[in-house]
Design a protein around this motif. Structure first.
Motif, PDB file in Angstrom:
ATOM      1  N   CYS A 157     -15.334 -46.430 -14.815  1.00 13.72           N
ATOM      2  CA  CYS A 157     -15.080 -44.616 -14.613  1.00 13.72           C
ATOM      3  C   CYS A 157     -13.614 -43.963 -15.172  1.00 13.72           C
ATOM      4  CB  CYS A 157     -15.630 -44.867 -13.124  1.00 13.72           C
ATOM      5  SG  CYS A 157     -14.451 -45.152 -11.723  1.00 13.72           S
ATOM      6  N   ASP A 158     -13.910 -43.014 -14.659  1.00 10.78           N
ATOM      7  CA  ASP A 158     -12.229 -42.450 -14.599  1.00 10.78           C
ATOM      8  C   ASP A 158     -11.103 -42.263 -13.602  1.00 10.78           C
ATOM      9  OD1 ASP A 158     -13.095 -40.873 -17.809  1.00 10.78           O
ATOM     10  OD2 ASP A 158     -14.021 -39.222 -16.849  1.00 10.78           O
ATOM     11  N   LEU A 159     -11.280 -42.809 -12.321  1.00 12.24           N
ATOM     12  CA  LEU A 159     -11.021 -42.379 -11.559  1.00 12.24           C
ATOM     13  C   LEU A 159      -8.489 -43.360 -11.617  1.00 12.24           C
ATOM     14  CD1 LEU A 159     -12.835 -43.771  -8.662  1.00 12.24           C
ATOM     15  CD2 LEU A 159     -12.044 -41.193  -9.220  1.00 12.24           C
ATOM     16  N   TRP A 160      -9.114 -44.597 -12.952  1.00 15.63           N
ATOM     17  CA  TRP A 160      -7.764 -44.573 -13.033  1.00 15.63           C
ATOM     18  C   TRP A 160      -6.550 -44.186 -13.760  1.00 15.63           C
ATOM     19  CZ3 TRP A 160      -5.520 -44.418 -18.365  1.00 15.63           C
ATOM     20  CH2 TRP A 160      -6.644 -43.596 -18.779  1.00 15.63           C
ATOM     21  N   GLN A 161      -7.339 -42.713 -14.188  1.00 16.13           N
ATOM     22  CA  GLN A 161      -6.529 -41.758 -14.845  1.00 16.13           C
ATOM     23  C   GLN A 161      -5.492 -40.834 -13.315  1.00 16.13           C
ATOM     24  OE1 GLN A 161      -8.006 -38.925 -17.557  1.00 16.13           O
ATOM     25  NE2 GLN A 161      -9.531 -40.034 -17.668  1.00 16.13           N
ATOM     26  N   TYR A 162      -5.698 -41.157 -12.614  1.00 15.54           N
ATOM     27  CA  TYR A 162      -5.283 -39.974 -11.551  1.00 15.54           C
ATOM     28  C   TYR A 162      -4.527 -41.412 -10.398  1.00 15.54           C
ATOM     29  CZ  TYR A 162      -8.835 -37.159 -13.293  1.00 15.54           C
ATOM     30  OH  TYR A 162      -9.248 -36.605 -14.883  1.00 15.54           O
ATOM     31  N   ALA A 163      -4.744 -42.352  -9.848  1.00 13.43           N
ATOM     32  CA  ALA A 163      -4.075 -43.626  -9.578  1.00 13.43           C
ATOM     33  C   ALA A 163      -2.776 -44.474  -9.791  1.00 13.43           C
ATOM     34  CB  ALA A 163      -5.699 -44.571  -9.259  1.00 13.43           C
ATOM     35  N   THR A 164      -2.336 -44.437  -8.954  1.00 12.16           N
ATOM     36  CA  THR A 164      -1.127 -45.139  -9.240  1.00 12.16           C
ATOM     37  C   THR A 164      -0.914 -46.719 -10.104  1.00 12.16           C
ATOM     38  OG1 THR A 164       0.216 -44.177  -7.597  1.00 12.16           O
ATOM     39  CG2 THR A 164       1.753 -45.994  -8.561  1.00 12.16           C
ATOM     40  N   GLN A 165      -1.762 -46.899  -9.760  1.00 11.01           N
ATOM     41  CA  GLN A 165      -3.042 -48.542  -9.871  1.00 11.01           C
ATOM     42  C   GLN A 165      -4.190 -48.968  -9.143  1.00 11.01           C
ATOM     43  OE1 GLN A 165       0.272 -51.508  -8.135  1.00 11.01           O
ATOM     44  NE2 GLN A 165       0.603 -49.456  -6.998  1.00 11.01           N
ATOM     45  N   ALA A 166      -4.363 -49.956  -9.736  1.00 13.81           N
ATOM     46  CA  ALA A 166      -6.084 -50.715  -8.851  1.00 13.81           C
ATOM     47  C   ALA A 166      -5.104 -50.794  -8.173  1.00 13.81           C
ATOM     48  CB  ALA A 166      -6.567 -51.347  -9.677  1.00 13.81           C
ATOM     49  N   VAL A 167      -6.243 -51.254  -6.828  1.00  9.29           N
ATOM     50  CA  VAL A 167      -6.066 -51.971  -5.478  1.00  9.29           C
ATOM     51  C   VAL A 167      -6.722 -52.638  -5.651  1.00  9.29           C
ATOM     52  CG1 VAL A 167      -5.533 -52.585  -3.171  1.00  9.29           C
ATOM     53  CG2 VAL A 167      -4.574 -50.247  -4.634  1.00  9.29           C
ATOM     54  N   GLY A 168      -6.395 -55.071  -5.153  1.00  7.26           N
ATOM     55  CA  GLY A 168      -7.858 -55.677  -5.608  1.00  7.26           C
ATOM     56  C   GLY A 168      -7.733 -56.184  -4.259  1.00  7.26           C
ATOM     57  N   GLY A 169      -8.670 -57.271  -3.739  1.00  4.94           N
ATOM     58  CA  GLY A 169      -8.994 -57.433  -2.606  1.00  4.94           C
ATOM     59  C   GLY A 169      -7.938 -58.630  -2.156  1.00  4.94           C
ATOM     60  N   GLU A 170      -7.462 -58.651  -0.624  1.00  5.48           N
ATOM     61  CA  GLU A 170      -6.504 -59.587  -0.578  1.00  5.48           C
ATOM     62  C   GLU A 170      -7.442 -60.414   0.324  1.00  5.48           C
ATOM     63  OE1 GLU A 170      -3.165 -57.870  -0.103  1.00  5.48           O
ATOM     64  OE2 GLU A 170      -3.427 -58.113   1.876  1.00  5.48           O
ATOM     65  N   GLY A 171      -7.304 -61.917   0.321  1.00  2.34           N
ATOM     66  CA  GLY A 171      -7.233 -63.252   1.488  1.00  2.34           C
ATOM     67  C   GLY A 171      -7.550 -64.327   1.262  1.00  2.34           C
ATOM     68  N   PRO A 172      -8.370 -65.432   1.464  1.00  7.60           N
ATOM     69  CA  PRO A 172      -8.197 -66.446   1.363  1.00  7.60           C
ATOM     70  C   PRO A 172      -9.142 -66.423  -0.172  1.00  7.60           C
ATOM     71  CG  PRO A 172      -8.070 -66.491   4.110  1.00  7.60           C
ATOM     72  CD  PRO A 172      -8.255 -65.704   3.137  1.00  7.60           C
ATOM     73  N   LYS A 173      -9.113 -68.069  -0.678  1.00  4.35           N
ATOM     74  CA  LYS A 173     -10.062 -67.980  -1.868  1.00  4.35           C
ATOM     75  C   LYS A 173     -11.492 -67.734  -1.513  1.00  4.35           C
ATOM     76  CE  LYS A 173      -6.708 -68.534  -5.790  1.00  4.35           C
ATOM     77  NZ  LYS A 173      -5.984 -68.127  -5.016  1.00  4.35           N
ATOM     78  N   LYS A 174     -11.128 -68.891  -0.168  1.00  5.61           N
ATOM     79  CA  LYS A 174     -12.645 -69.022   0.638  1.00  5.61           C
ATOM     80  C   LYS A 174     -13.281 -68.483   1.623  1.00  5.61           C
ATOM     81  CE  LYS A 174     -13.896 -71.378  -3.702  1.00  5.61           C
ATOM     82  NZ  LYS A 174     -14.743 -70.626  -4.850  1.00  5.61           N
ATOM     83  N   ALA A 175     -12.825 -67.366   1.736  1.00  2.65           N
ATOM     84  CA  ALA A 175     -12.460 -66.750   3.064  1.00  2.65           C
ATOM     85  C   ALA A 175     -14.408 -66.573   3.268  1.00  2.65           C
ATOM     86  CB  ALA A 175     -12.615 -64.861   3.639  1.00  2.65           C
ATOM     87  N   GLN A 176     -15.006 -66.768   4.709  1.00  5.03           N
ATOM     88  CA  GLN A 176     -16.400 -66.303   5.110  1.00  5.03           C
ATOM     89  C   GLN A 176     -16.438 -65.308   5.378  1.00  5.03           C
ATOM     90  OE1 GLN A 176     -16.694 -70.127   8.279  1.00  5.03           O
ATOM     91  NE2 GLN A 176     -17.732 -70.853   7.558  1.00  5.03           N
TER      92      GLN A 176
END
Ligand code: URA
Length: 205
Positions: free
Chosen positions: A27-46
């Motif tokens: 989508c177009d939101l990347w143009q106005y953002a500094t960077q994408a922000v991914g998720g974080e936490g344990p790889k197998k969180a419940q």
């Protein structure tokens, strides 16, 4: 004579199937953002907690839930007896959508098509983390997680529903609580969040 290159019908398929979040152009939101922000936490969180989108501070730092909404979440975790580091935290939309207001960047609710475009990334996170319980923070998260047609915040709030072999618990978005002007109502909304997280925890037992 010179040949004119003709793009194949589905030119640049990597645009549709980006391999790196920060290179996403779905989508177009990347143009106005500094960077994408991914998720974080344990790889197998419940438990996977899904917010709406990064805010101003998250956009600048590249980390989810570090601004005011994140601080409020920390208080909710503490009141519910949960550890933030045991929970996978992510957002329905990975780029900050905003509009200028003086010198400030004011959060703007993502459009349905943006939520749908970004579902690609949430699906990847769900497939790899495989949480038993998703906690949806507010209407955008709920729409993303269970599909727009079925999503009614008022009906789902504070409840656990079964969706695609996992539990989905819906609570308010922390920014909503920050905006509630009345102290008593704020306290009530905070309690809905704490109870929702306790409910999420109880579903693991
Ligand atoms: N609000 C969200 O929904 N997510 C964040 O990461 C920050 C604020």
């Amino acid at each position: 004579g010179a040949t004119i290159p003709i793009a194949p019908a589905d030119a640049q398929p990597e645009r549709q199937q980006p391999s790196k979040l920060d290179e996403c152009r779905r989508c177009d939101l990347w143009q106005y953002a500094t960077q994408a922000v991914g998720g974080e936490g344990p790889k197998k969180a419940q438990i996977m907690l899904v917010g709406e989108q990064p805010g101003d501070q998250e956009d600048l730092a590249g980390k989810a839930f570090i601004g005011p909404a994140g601080k409020l979440l920390d208080r909710v975790f503490e009141a519910a007896g949960l550890e933030r580091r045991e929970i996978y935290l992510t957002n329905a939309v990975k780029h900050f959508k905003w509009e200028p207001r003086g010198k400030r960047r004011l959060h703007k609710t993502p459009a349905q098509r943006e939520v749908e475009a970004c579902h690609y990334w949430l699906d990847k996170e769900l497939a790899s983390v495989k949480p038993k319980v998703i906690v949806a923070l507010g209407a955008t998260a709920l729409k993303s997680v269970i599909g727009n047609g079925n999503a009614k915040l008022g009906e789902s709030l504070g409840k656990a529903i079964r969706h695609e072999d996992r539990w989905v618990v819906t609570v308010y978005h922390p920014s909503y609580i920050l905006r509630v002007p009345d102290e008593e109502a704020k306290h009530q909304a905070f309690k809905v969040m704490v109870d929702g997280l306790k409910l999420a925890q109880s579903l693991l037992e």
